[in-house]
Motif scaffolding. Sequence first.
Motif, mmCIF file in Angstrom:
data_model
loop_
_atom_site.group_PDB
_atom_site.id
_atom_site.type_symbol
_atom_site.label_atom_id
_atom_site.label_comp_id
_atom_site.label_asym_id
_atom_site.label_seq_id
_atom_site.Cartn_x
_atom_site.Cartn_y
_atom_site.Cartn_z
ATOM 1 N N VAL A 96 0.849 -1.239 0.035
ATOM 2 C CA VAL A 96 -0.079 -0.023 -0.058
ATOM 3 C C VAL A 96 0.853 1.230 0.017
ATOM 4 N N ARG A 156 2.786 1.071 -3.687
ATOM 5 C CA ARG A 156 2.193 1.032 -4.945
ATOM 6 C C ARG A 156 0.731 1.862 -4.917
ATOM 7 N N THR A 157 0.679 2.431 -4.217
ATOM 8 C CA THR A 157 -0.653 3.338 -4.326
ATOM 9 C C THR A 157 -0.386 4.833 -4.245
ATOM 10 N N ARG A 158 -1.319 5.555 -4.624
ATOM 11 C CA ARG A 158 -0.995 7.194 -4.521
ATOM 12 C C ARG A 158 -1.176 7.458 -2.932
ATOM 13 N N GLY A 206 -0.719 5.635 -0.280
ATOM 14 C CA GLY A 206 0.698 5.235 0.252
ATOM 15 C C GLY A 206 1.597 5.788 0.189
#
Length: 286
Positions: free
Chosen positions: A156, A159-161, A163
């Motif tokens: 998370v 790989r996520t904005r 995060g």
Amino acid sequence: MLQQAFNGLVGGAFYALLALGLAVIFGMLGVVNFAHGAFYMLGAFGSYVLLDSWGVNFWVALPLVPVVLGVAGTVLERLFIRRLAPLDPLYNFLFTFGLALILQDLVKREYGVQSQPYPRPSALGGSIDLGLFTYPAYQVFVLAASVVVCGAVWVVLTRTRVGMIVRAATERPELTRALGIDVARWVTPVFGFGVALAGFAGVLAAPMRAVNPLMGSDLIITVFAVVVIGGLGSVFGSVAAGFAVGIVSALGNYYVPSLSQTLVFILMAAVLLWRPAGLFGREEAL
């Protein structure tokens, strides 16, 4: 030796979960949350109370207790932590230290100082053949659960904005603010998330460790050492150092038991002499 190393990984699973929560809280808020061990203790006692009073089993308590503690953490941050944040960091340290003592004494008053029993889930009552040795199934589950949670958090964060924003605000809060990102809006959920991780570790600990009011205070000093070794505010460093310290502690307890209580702090001193910011910390963060 391999079995002792595996023992260390299981012990390190608790260090990693607790250190991960401490790292994100310190990185974003700059708060040394001394009540983290008390939240770990409440996680264990929460699962015990649910089973003893309402018959709620381990599998329900495992997600439920961390969520409840996480919500309580967000309320705590809104009512107290953020009010003290503009002041000297010592005020929040003293507040969380006092909060830990209050929570411990409240649990002592209700349940006494003796350990409370908590049975292992029946589905994890046996042993698993790992090839070179057999190992209790519950301890294998604890290690797997910790790796999955830490891995999920890492995915998370990387790989996520959302995060990436949280990770940036955790590890480089001043630079993140300079880029126009409102760090303040992430403070409350991150604090609650850190508390929830402590509660999750406490629920995992209940079936294999003594459930008593002092279980958090016995562990938190070592967890602080883990965070320092990994690097203050470093998410990856805290998790890696947690598992490494678990292995070092287990091997030290087996081969040099006379140093078992101090070996972690000897390791911390050696790391700080070599890298004052910790293994994965940054010098400019000091």
